[in-house]
Design a protein around this motif. Structure first.
Motif, PDB file in Angstrom:
ATOM      1  N   ARG A   1      43.246  44.787  43.392  1.00 40.61           N
ATOM      2  CA  ARG A   1      44.255  46.613  43.302  1.00 40.61           C
ATOM      3  C   ARG A   1      44.024  46.276  41.983  1.00 40.61           C
ATOM      4  O   ARG A   1      44.938  44.454  41.691  1.00 40.61           O
ATOM      5  CB  ARG A   1      45.340  45.728  44.456  1.00 40.61           C
ATOM      6  CG  ARG A   1      44.909  46.822  46.325  1.00 40.61           C
ATOM      7  CD  ARG A   1      46.569  47.019  46.897  1.00 40.61           C
ATOM      8  NE  ARG A   1      47.818  47.957  45.964  1.00 40.61           N
ATOM      9  CZ  ARG A   1      48.610  46.961  46.509  1.00 40.61           C
ATOM     10  NH1 ARG A   1      48.727  46.026  46.963  1.00 40.61           N
ATOM     11  NH2 ARG A   1      49.526  47.669  45.865  1.00 40.61           N
ATOM     12  N   GLU A   2      44.168  46.779  41.230  1.00 41.16           N
ATOM     13  CA  GLU A   2      44.602  46.915  39.809  1.00 41.16           C
ATOM     14  C   GLU A   2      46.341  46.094  39.259  1.00 41.16           C
ATOM     15  O   GLU A   2      47.445  46.309  40.382  1.00 41.16           O
ATOM     16  CB  GLU A   2      44.574  48.267  38.853  1.00 41.16           C
ATOM     17  CG  GLU A   2      45.565  48.732  39.342  1.00 41.16           C
ATOM     18  CD  GLU A   2      45.484  50.409  38.933  1.00 41.16           C
ATOM     19  OE1 GLU A   2      44.333  50.309  37.948  1.00 41.16           O
ATOM     20  OE2 GLU A   2      46.012  51.554  38.878  1.00 41.16           O
TER      21      GLU A   2
ATOM     22  N   TRP B   1      45.740  46.009  31.261  1.00 39.97           N
ATOM     23  CA  TRP B   1      45.205  46.451  33.344  1.00 39.97           C
ATOM     24  C   TRP B   1      44.050  45.382  33.282  1.00 39.97           C
ATOM     25  O   TRP B   1      43.690  45.021  32.512  1.00 39.97           O
ATOM     26  CB  TRP B   1      44.541  47.686  32.664  1.00 39.97           C
ATOM     27  CG  TRP B   1      43.521  48.385  34.193  1.00 39.97           C
ATOM     28  CD1 TRP B   1      44.587  47.991  35.145  1.00 39.97           C
ATOM     29  CD2 TRP B   1      42.822  49.047  34.194  1.00 39.97           C
ATOM     30  NE1 TRP B   1      43.139  48.636  35.750  1.00 39.97           N
ATOM     31  CE2 TRP B   1      42.317  49.178  35.323  1.00 39.97           C
ATOM     32  CE3 TRP B   1      41.323  49.080  33.472  1.00 39.97           C
ATOM     33  CZ2 TRP B   1      41.068  49.684  35.499  1.00 39.97           C
ATOM     34  CZ3 TRP B   1      40.564  49.535  33.504  1.00 39.97           C
ATOM     35  CH2 TRP B   1      40.040  50.134  34.716  1.00 39.97           C
ATOM     36  N   LYS B   2      44.492  44.632  34.782  1.00 40.25           N
ATOM     37  CA  LYS B   2      43.797  43.276  35.172  1.00 40.25           C
ATOM     38  C   LYS B   2      43.214  43.805  35.921  1.00 40.25           C
ATOM     39  O   LYS B   2      43.864  43.911  37.720  1.00 40.25           O
ATOM     40  CB  LYS B   2      44.260  42.654  35.484  1.00 40.25           C
ATOM     41  CG  LYS B   2      44.116  41.241  35.565  1.00 40.25           C
ATOM     42  CD  LYS B   2      45.434  40.310  36.494  1.00 40.25           C
ATOM     43  CE  LYS B   2      44.358  38.635  36.648  1.00 40.25           C
ATOM     44  NZ  LYS B   2      45.094  37.186  36.854  1.00 40.25           N
ATOM     45  N   MET B   3      41.745  44.344  35.833  1.00 44.37           N
ATOM     46  CA  MET B   3      40.525  44.836  37.430  1.00 44.37           C
ATOM     47  C   MET B   3      40.197  44.071  37.702  1.00 44.37           C
ATOM     48  O   MET B   3      38.943  43.818  36.899  1.00 44.37           O
ATOM     49  CB  MET B   3      40.188  46.247  37.201  1.00 44.37           C
ATOM     50  CG  MET B   3      39.854  47.257  37.996  1.00 44.37           C
ATOM     51  SD  MET B   3      41.005  46.554  39.633  1.00 44.37           S
ATOM     52  CE  MET B   3      39.456  47.281  40.934  1.00 44.37           C
TER      53      MET B   3
ATOM     54  N   GLU C   1      34.295  47.530  39.219  1.00 44.56           N
ATOM     55  CA  GLU C   1      35.288  47.767  38.606  1.00 44.56           C
ATOM     56  C   GLU C   1      35.725  46.219  38.040  1.00 44.56           C
ATOM     57  O   GLU C   1      36.780  45.938  38.503  1.00 44.56           O
ATOM     58  CB  GLU C   1      36.577  48.583  39.127  1.00 44.56           C
ATOM     59  CG  GLU C   1      36.532  49.904  39.153  1.00 44.56           C
ATOM     60  CD  GLU C   1      35.554  50.616  40.117  1.00 44.56           C
ATOM     61  OE1 GLU C   1      35.612  50.267  41.371  1.00 44.56           O
ATOM     62  OE2 GLU C   1      34.790  51.537  39.862  1.00 44.56           O
TER      63      GLU C   1
END
Length: 339
Positions: A243-244, A287-289, A294
């Motif tokens: 989960r982002e 933003w860490k994905m 993704e």
């Protein structure tokens, strides 16, 4: 490479396009068919594409053949497929090195001032006008490549904002400079929300890579992000079902008014540095994905938090651009080979 002296270089080539060039092309397949594309090769290992029909965004980018940007499963999508409803922005987002978000909404869908706003606004799906490219020797002796365009964000009985973007690179450098001017050409103040969504992907993003920045305050967006706060700089291998996580960074300006953060991959021998002027872009959104497919790190200088116009207005944080006023933003994106 060092910038050659024109007196040395010019007699040795038939045309400077032999070394460094901007090619104006049109995409001819799939959902990107008909889109204008500017292919930039600065002759020093850096090449990238600019999409005038997508708000002068930057698409794919390479350094000496190594990809820098994350590209989504959508790939290039022409603006006519845009659906402003809800989260449908995600169906036409191609990723790429730079996606512009705004100009009156950044963040999730919401209703503000009687208007429904979709995810991240319309900027990235608005074609530019007066698109120009230049290539030539500057007064400083550098062979410079430049592309510019004007993106109008307007509505009858609504806002009339004009963004003028200039992207510049040069022979002998491994950097791209992004300069934007945003002007309110209307007759009343307008909300102004702006975020530069920089999307770094594999192999730059890979297990063992890390984010580096001077000591500063880091705030998780929510409880889920807070659970990973201790590991915010770390890059892992892709994680099924990830989960982002989103973090807000407040970096102090240096004596010149700039702040910098970089992603470092020592195994690859490269770092990617993002420098921005703090006065206009006081926030850095991270933003860490780490998901499968993704698998991307977003470094996003912004003038707001990505929480939507409605929520930002409730907090009293919504910036307004007065009628006739303008602001100028500055970004520099640099690839740094590591010793």
């Amino acid at each position: 490479m060092n910038t050659p002296d024109p007196a040395y270089l010019v007699p040795r080539v038939g045309h400077m396009a032999q070394i460094a060039s901007i090619r104006r092309l049109v995409s001819d397949d799939g959902k990107g068919r008909g889109m204008r594309v500017l292919e930039v090769n600065n002759g020093s290992g850096l090449s990238f594409s600019i999409h005038p029909d997508r708000g002068m965004d930057i698409g794919q980018a390479y350094y000496k053949g190594t990809p820098l940007a994350w590209v989504s499963r959508n790939q290039e999508v022409a603006p006519q497929f845009y659906d402003a409803e809800g989260l449908e922005w995600l169906r036409t987002w191609g990723g790429g090195l730079l996606t512009g978000c705004g100009l009156t909404n950044v963040g999730g869908p919401n209703t503000a001032s009687g208007e429904r706003h979709g995810l991240h606004g319309r900027l990235s799906h608005t074609p530019a006008e007066e698109v120009n490219t230049t290539a030539g020797w500057s007064d400083s002796g550098a062979y410079t490549l430049s592309a510019s365009g004007r993106v109008r964000h307007s509505k009858v009985f609504g806002e009339n904002l004009l963004l003028t973007r200039t992207l510049t690179t040069a022979l002998g450098e491994a950097s791209i400079t992004v300069r934007d001017t945003i002007e309110n050409q209307g007759f009343s103040p307008s909300p102004l929300m702006l975020l530069y969504h920089l999307n770094l992907g594999w192999p730059l993003v890979d297990e063992g890579a890390v984010l580096e920045a001077p000591p500063h305050e880091v705030t998780p967006q929510n409880d889920h992000a807070a659970a990973g706060l201790a590991d915010w700089p770390k890059i892992t291998a892709p994680v099924p079902g990830f989960r982002e996580q989103v973090y807000y960074h407040t970096l102090a300006a240096d004596t010149q008014g700039f702040a910098s953060v970089r992603l470092v991959n020592r195994r690859l021998g490269l770092a990617f540095n993002v420098t921005y002027r703090v006065a206009e872009l006081p926030y850095l959104i991270h933003w860490k994905m780490m998901g499968q497919g993704e698998y991307v790190v977003g470094l996003e200088p912004a003038n707001c938090y990505p929480e939507g116009q409605e929520q930002i207005a409730k907090k009293g944080q919504l910036r307004q651009l007065a009628a006739g006023a303008r602001i100028e933003t500055f970004l520099k994106l640099t690839v740094e080979p590591l010793a």
